[in-house]
Design an enzyme around this catalytic site. Sequence first.
Site, PDB file in Angstrom:
ATOM      1  N   ASP A 166       0.803  -1.230   0.000  1.00  0.00           N
ATOM      2  CA  ASP A 166       0.000   0.000   0.000  1.00  0.00           C
ATOM      3  C   ASP A 166       0.839   1.285   0.000  1.00  0.00           C
ATOM      4  O   ASP A 166       0.292   2.384  -0.064  1.00  0.00           O
ATOM      5  CB  ASP A 166      -0.961   0.013   1.200  1.00  0.00           C
ATOM      6  CG  ASP A 166      -0.238  -0.143   2.531  1.00  0.00           C
ATOM      7  OD1 ASP A 166       0.896  -0.656   2.546  1.00  0.00           O
ATOM      8  OD2 ASP A 166      -0.814   0.245   3.558  1.00  0.00           O
ATOM      9  N   GLU A 205      10.606  -4.164  12.467  1.00  0.00           N
ATOM     10  CA  GLU A 205      11.802  -3.597  11.816  1.00  0.00           C
ATOM     11  C   GLU A 205      12.996  -3.696  12.751  1.00  0.00           C
ATOM     12  O   GLU A 205      14.075  -4.161  12.377  1.00  0.00           O
ATOM     13  CB  GLU A 205      11.578  -2.120  11.445  1.00  0.00           C
ATOM     14  CG  GLU A 205      10.436  -1.874  10.459  1.00  0.00           C
ATOM     15  CD  GLU A 205       9.087  -1.674  11.125  1.00  0.00           C
ATOM     16  OE1 GLU A 205       8.960  -1.962  12.354  1.00  0.00           O
ATOM     17  OE2 GLU A 205       8.148  -1.234  10.431  1.00  0.00           O
TER      18      GLU A 205
HETATM   19  C1  UGA Z   1       3.055  -0.439   9.449  1.00  0.00           C
HETATM   20  C2  UGA Z   1       4.475  -0.688   8.910  1.00  0.00           C
HETATM   21  O1  UGA Z   1       4.773   0.231   7.871  1.00  0.00           O
HETATM   22  C3  UGA Z   1       4.541  -2.113   8.386  1.00  0.00           C
HETATM   23  O2  UGA Z   1       5.760  -2.328   7.738  1.00  0.00           O
HETATM   24  C4  UGA Z   1       4.321  -3.031   9.547  1.00  0.00           C
HETATM   25  O3  UGA Z   1       4.340  -4.362   9.116  1.00  0.00           O
HETATM   26  C5  UGA Z   1       2.955  -2.718  10.151  1.00  0.00           C
HETATM   27  O4  UGA Z   1       2.815  -1.332  10.483  1.00  0.00           O
HETATM   28  C6  UGA Z   1       2.759  -3.475  11.439  1.00  0.00           C
HETATM   29  O5  UGA Z   1       3.670  -3.488  12.224  1.00  0.00           O
HETATM   30  O6  UGA Z   1       1.672  -3.990  11.694  1.00  0.00           O
HETATM   31  P1  UGA Z   1       0.664  -0.468   8.235  1.00  0.00           P
HETATM   32  O7  UGA Z   1       0.358   0.427   7.081  1.00  0.00           O
HETATM   33  O8  UGA Z   1       0.129  -0.095   9.570  1.00  0.00           O
HETATM   34  O9  UGA Z   1       2.241  -0.619   8.321  1.00  0.00           O
HETATM   35  O10 UGA Z   1       0.274  -1.980   7.947  1.00  0.00           O
HETATM   36  P2  UGA Z   1      -0.384  -2.633   6.656  1.00  0.00           P
HETATM   37  O11 UGA Z   1       0.005  -1.887   5.429  1.00  0.00           O
HETATM   38  O12 UGA Z   1      -1.810  -2.852   6.936  1.00  0.00           O
HETATM   39  O13 UGA Z   1       0.335  -4.054   6.620  1.00  0.00           O
HETATM   40  C7  UGA Z   1       1.708  -4.208   6.326  1.00  0.00           C
HETATM   41  C8  UGA Z   1       1.883  -5.234   5.188  1.00  0.00           C
HETATM   42  O14 UGA Z   1       1.420  -6.504   5.631  1.00  0.00           O
HETATM   43  C9  UGA Z   1       1.108  -4.876   3.917  1.00  0.00           C
HETATM   44  O15 UGA Z   1       1.894  -5.177   2.790  1.00  0.00           O
HETATM   45  C10 UGA Z   1      -0.120  -5.783   3.987  1.00  0.00           C
HETATM   46  O16 UGA Z   1      -0.604  -6.166   2.714  1.00  0.00           O
HETATM   47  C11 UGA Z   1       0.393  -6.978   4.778  1.00  0.00           C
HETATM   48  N1  UGA Z   1      -0.642  -7.612   5.647  1.00  0.00           N
HETATM   49  C12 UGA Z   1      -1.450  -6.853   6.444  1.00  0.00           C
HETATM   50  C13 UGA Z   1      -0.779  -8.986   5.645  1.00  0.00           C
HETATM   51  O17 UGA Z   1      -0.071  -9.695   4.927  1.00  0.00           O
HETATM   52  N2  UGA Z   1      -1.738  -9.557   6.459  1.00  0.00           N
HETATM   53  C14 UGA Z   1      -2.568  -8.830   7.264  1.00  0.00           C
HETATM   54  O18 UGA Z   1      -3.429  -9.404   7.968  1.00  0.00           O
HETATM   55  C15 UGA Z   1      -2.414  -7.437   7.247  1.00  0.00           C
HETATM   56 MN    MN Z   2       0.645   0.056   5.114  1.00  0.00          MN
END
Ligand code: UGA
Ligand code: MN
Length: 244
Positions: free
Chosen positions: A105, A188
């Site tokens: 995203d 991270e």
């Molecule tokens: C923030 C950080 O930028 C992420 O790198 C980190 O993994 C995340 O917080 C976290 O610690 O939870 P954020 O925008 O809040 O990112 O999180 P998302 O973009 O919703 O998810 C991070 C990545 O994991 C995305 O590429 C998403 O597609 C993936 N994801 C999310 C999954 O594979 N499974 C899930 O249930 C949710």
């Molecule tokens: Mn994100």
Amino acid sequence: EPLYIITPTYRRPEQIPELTRMSHTLMLVKNIHWLVIEDAAVATKQVTRLLERTGLKFEHLTAPMPEKYKQKKGAKPRGVSNRNRGLQWIRANATNGVFYFADDDNTYDIALFDEIRKTKRVSMFPVGLCTKFGLSSPIIKNGKFVGFYDGWIAGRKFPVDMAGFAVSVKFLLQRPNATMPFKAGYEEDGFLKSLVPFEPKDIEFLADNCTKVLAWHTQTKKNEPSAPLNMKLYGETNLVKLKQ
Ligand code: UGA
Ligand code: MN
């Protein structure tokens, strides 16, 4: 040398639009090998088709979040099983080049990828629209590294965003125990700390000594699933089509 892009993704209404946008960025970059890893038991067909259409070199893998984390209340370790699967793939298949954790995203300037290719060990650079401070970045003063700027330091040794660093494949291969912990908020930091020996003094600073933002932590608003249909129809033509 190849640039491995490790992208966690999961099924939701925004998945195909996010991956479309991201793929169109990567299609403008040379020598990319895209590792797309779904948090799912079974790979999504629409994602495979999208990847095939890009003409990019890719791997479509799956790595579901373990049940015990899925059932946890509050913050979950999102994308961790996916990224560790990506690291496993790199250990088994890659010998050189650089890898980068790129969430599906975020927004990436294509200039970022040429920067990342310079990575010898571990590089870092600013990420825009990140935390309540609007920016997460190493701070360089008079050409010298003096600390980190981030809205959430939280006792972290490396208070950086997932999109704010890249790692050389050779550097990873020399560290067989390096892994990302299932620890929400500390993914991270935990991963960078597992790259022993590696200290803040070893960081390579990119994007003109961290003065340029080439990646943004954009977040797409959540959307309702598209069914059920709610249409106001005038005349029978559309209705007939829908019934077929
Ligand atoms: C923030 C950080 O930028 C992420 O790198 C980190 O993994 C995340 O917080 C976290 O610690 O939870 P954020 O925008 O809040 O990112 O999180 P998302 O973009 O919703 O998810 C991070 C990545 O994991 C995305 O590429 C998403 O597609 C993936 N994801 C999310 C999954 O594979 N499974 C899930 O249930 C949710
Ligand atoms: Mn994100």
